[in-house]
Design a protein around this motif. Sequence first.
Motif, PDB file in Angstrom:
ATOM      1  N   SER A  48       0.877  -1.177   0.000  1.00  0.00           N
ATOM      2  CA  SER A  48       0.000   0.000   0.000  1.00  0.00           C
ATOM      3  C   SER A  48       0.916   1.229   0.000  1.00  0.00           C
ATOM      4  CB  SER A  48      -0.898   0.017   1.241  1.00  0.00           C
ATOM      5  OG  SER A  48      -0.089   0.054   2.404  1.00  0.00           O
ATOM      6  N   PRO A  49       0.377   2.393  -0.390  1.00  0.00           N
ATOM      7  CA  PRO A  49       1.206   3.601  -0.278  1.00  0.00           C
ATOM      8  C   PRO A  49       1.590   3.844   1.184  1.00  0.00           C
ATOM      9  CG  PRO A  49      -0.797   4.028  -1.561  1.00  0.00           C
ATOM     10  CD  PRO A  49      -0.959   2.669  -0.955  1.00  0.00           C
ATOM     11  N   SER A  86       8.908   0.881  -6.803  1.00  0.00           N
ATOM     12  CA  SER A  86       7.681   1.437  -7.374  1.00  0.00           C
ATOM     13  C   SER A  86       6.761   1.931  -6.263  1.00  0.00           C
ATOM     14  CB  SER A  86       6.914   0.353  -8.145  1.00  0.00           C
ATOM     15  OG  SER A  86       7.735  -0.248  -9.100  1.00  0.00           O
ATOM     16  N   PRO A  87       5.900   2.919  -6.588  1.00  0.00           N
ATOM     17  CA  PRO A  87       4.892   3.345  -5.616  1.00  0.00           C
ATOM     18  C   PRO A  87       4.086   2.144  -5.109  1.00  0.00           C
ATOM     19  CG  PRO A  87       4.870   4.792  -7.529  1.00  0.00           C
ATOM     20  CD  PRO A  87       5.829   3.679  -7.855  1.00  0.00           C
ATOM     21  N   THR A  88       3.691   2.177  -3.885  1.00  0.00           N
ATOM     22  CA  THR A  88       2.955   1.145  -3.117  1.00  0.00           C
ATOM     23  C   THR A  88       3.844   0.009  -2.615  1.00  0.00           C
ATOM     24  OG1 THR A  88       2.262  -0.436  -4.853  1.00  0.00           O
ATOM     25  CG2 THR A  88       0.852   1.516  -4.509  1.00  0.00           C
ATOM     26  N   ALA A 106       7.031   0.363  -1.276  1.00  0.00           N
ATOM     27  CA  ALA A 106       8.190   0.847  -0.511  1.00  0.00           C
ATOM     28  C   ALA A 106       8.549  -0.088   0.645  1.00  0.00           C
ATOM     29  CB  ALA A 106       7.908   2.260   0.012  1.00  0.00           C
ATOM     30  N   VAL A 107       7.573  -0.431   1.465  1.00  0.00           N
ATOM     31  CA  VAL A 107       7.891  -1.228   2.665  1.00  0.00           C
ATOM     32  C   VAL A 107       8.191  -2.677   2.268  1.00  0.00           C
ATOM     33  CG1 VAL A 107       7.074  -2.007   4.922  1.00  0.00           C
ATOM     34  CG2 VAL A 107       6.545   0.309   4.129  1.00  0.00           C
ATOM     35  N   TYR A 108       7.398  -3.213   1.328  1.00  0.00           N
ATOM     36  CA  TYR A 108       7.680  -4.569   0.826  1.00  0.00           C
ATOM     37  C   TYR A 108       9.104  -4.635   0.277  1.00  0.00           C
ATOM     38  CZ  TYR A 108       7.344  -8.661  -2.285  1.00  0.00           C
ATOM     39  OH  TYR A 108       7.564  -9.860  -2.925  1.00  0.00           O
ATOM     40  N   ALA A 109       9.455  -3.647  -0.572  1.00  0.00           N
ATOM     41  CA  ALA A 109      10.810  -3.609  -1.148  1.00  0.00           C
ATOM     42  C   ALA A 109      11.845  -3.470  -0.038  1.00  0.00           C
ATOM     43  CB  ALA A 109      10.922  -2.455  -2.132  1.00  0.00           C
ATOM     44  N   GLY A 110      11.509  -2.693   0.989  1.00  0.00           N
ATOM     45  CA  GLY A 110      12.427  -2.527   2.120  1.00  0.00           C
ATOM     46  C   GLY A 110      12.699  -3.845   2.819  1.00  0.00           C
ATOM     47  N   THR A 111      11.648  -4.665   2.987  1.00  0.00           N
ATOM     48  CA  THR A 111      11.864  -5.968   3.645  1.00  0.00           C
ATOM     49  C   THR A 111      12.737  -6.859   2.758  1.00  0.00           C
ATOM     50  OG1 THR A 111       9.844  -7.030   2.744  1.00  0.00           O
ATOM     51  CG2 THR A 111       9.635  -5.865   4.857  1.00  0.00           C
ATOM     52  N   LYS A 112      12.517  -6.793   1.459  1.00  0.00           N
ATOM     53  CA  LYS A 112      13.284  -7.657   0.559  1.00  0.00           C
ATOM     54  C   LYS A 112      14.750  -7.201   0.502  1.00  0.00           C
ATOM     55  CE  LYS A 112      10.055 -10.517  -0.539  1.00  0.00           C
ATOM     56  NZ  LYS A 112      10.186 -11.921  -0.100  1.00  0.00           N
ATOM     57  N   ASN A 113      14.950  -5.878   0.497  1.00  0.00           N
ATOM     58  CA  ASN A 113      16.336  -5.403   0.466  1.00  0.00           C
ATOM     59  C   ASN A 113      17.032  -5.612   1.810  1.00  0.00           C
ATOM     60  OD1 ASN A 113      16.354  -4.810  -2.191  1.00  0.00           O
ATOM     61  ND2 ASN A 113      15.925  -2.629  -1.949  1.00  0.00           N
ATOM     62  N   ALA A 114      16.263  -5.651   2.891  1.00  0.00           N
ATOM     63  CA  ALA A 114      16.870  -5.996   4.184  1.00  0.00           C
ATOM     64  C   ALA A 114      17.442  -7.407   4.112  1.00  0.00           C
ATOM     65  CB  ALA A 114      15.832  -5.892   5.304  1.00  0.00           C
ATOM     66  N   VAL A 115      16.676  -8.320   3.532  1.00  0.00           N
ATOM     67  CA  VAL A 115      17.139  -9.710   3.419  1.00  0.00           C
ATOM     68  C   VAL A 115      18.344  -9.801   2.476  1.00  0.00           C
ATOM     69  CG1 VAL A 115      16.485 -11.986   2.533  1.00  0.00           C
ATOM     70  CG2 VAL A 115      14.936 -10.730   4.040  1.00  0.00           C
ATOM     71  N   ARG A 116      18.281  -9.073   1.365  1.00  0.00           N
ATOM     72  CA  ARG A 116      19.411  -9.051   0.420  1.00  0.00           C
ATOM     73  C   ARG A 116      20.681  -8.610   1.159  1.00  0.00           C
ATOM     74  NH1 ARG A 116      18.219  -8.388  -4.896  1.00  0.00           N
ATOM     75  NH2 ARG A 116      16.358  -7.173  -4.447  1.00  0.00           N
ATOM     76  N   THR A 117      20.546  -7.579   1.979  1.00  0.00           N
ATOM     77  CA  THR A 117      21.691  -7.029   2.719  1.00  0.00           C
ATOM     78  C   THR A 117      22.184  -8.023   3.766  1.00  0.00           C
ATOM     79  OG1 THR A 117      20.845  -4.800   2.379  1.00  0.00           O
ATOM     80  CG2 THR A 117      22.412  -5.091   4.186  1.00  0.00           C
ATOM     81  N   ILE A 118      21.266  -8.655   4.468  1.00  0.00           N
ATOM     82  CA  ILE A 118      21.655  -9.620   5.508  1.00  0.00           C
ATOM     83  C   ILE A 118      22.424 -10.778   4.886  1.00  0.00           C
ATOM     84  CG2 ILE A 118      20.727 -11.338   7.137  1.00  0.00           C
ATOM     85  CD1 ILE A 118      18.370  -9.184   7.537  1.00  0.00           C
TER      86      ILE A 118
END
Length: 239
Positions: free
Chosen positions: A90-91, A142-144, A146-158
């Motif tokens: 969601s936004p 992409s819009p909506t 942000a947080v989903y992408a943030g969780t995925k990039n957190a895992v990528r970083t970990i």
Amino acid sequence: MVAITGASSGIGEATARELAARGAAVVLGARREDRLERLAADLRAAGGRVAHRPTDVTRREDLTALVDLAVGEFGRLDVLVGNAGISTISPVADLDVEGWSQMIDVNVRGVLHGIAAALPVFRAQRRGHLVTTVSTAGLKISPTMAVYAGTKNAVRTILEGLRQESTEGWLRTTSISPGYVRTELAASITDPALRTRIEQNTASLALDPAAVARAIAFAIEQPQDVEIGDITIRPSAQD
Ligand code: NDP
């Protein structure tokens, strides 16, 4: 011997089918036990070696039990595919704090629980492979999303951090970044208009989950000294 979270549908189910067809023993985890039972029966009927147990990745003890089941049934754990995920997108301005928390719990904490369960086994074996399903949502923001992408990039970083800490040669890590894939993922979107839009995109261009399963199999089947760190796999028509 491969354990898979989120094995009850979509990419996880396709991965179980692909790896079992290639001769791997598989251990299936997800919350919907009826789905796991049906999949396990299918795989066994085709000669596969399979075990399953109900698993909620937000509970650390469930991941410990899943890894224990793998070691108990098959004597070892070669690969953990940390694939369970949700996309309550969601936004940000909608302030769906509950949805954010659920994504953090499943997509980030769930993968960490898998790492905590598998790493001691991998260390004792001097061999192991962590594969996780992240997303192209973390590559093109992409819009909506942000947080989903943030969780995925957190895992990528970990996973990249763990890789940097694990250069003795016994641990491999792989992040798979799929684009649109035809699965049940959109079901977790609560906004009806947004869910319809994502479902339309999925219907018009998404990959079959078997395509992602083949990418996961490719990473797993490399020799131990070859680590496929990242695979991006999207429909040719995705922007
Ligand atoms: P599905 O919704 O079909 O599968 C998600 C799986 O995760 C299900 O097996 C579900 O099982 C499981 N799951 C959800 N919550 C939990 C939980 N708390 N504990 C254990 N298992 C859980 O979607 P996909 O196959 O698409 O999703 C798999 C992964 O791929 C996710 O991480 C997703 O973010 C990622 N991905 C998907 C893309 C797509 O376009 N479909 C694109 C990029 C990445 P159950 O409900 O039975 O627990």
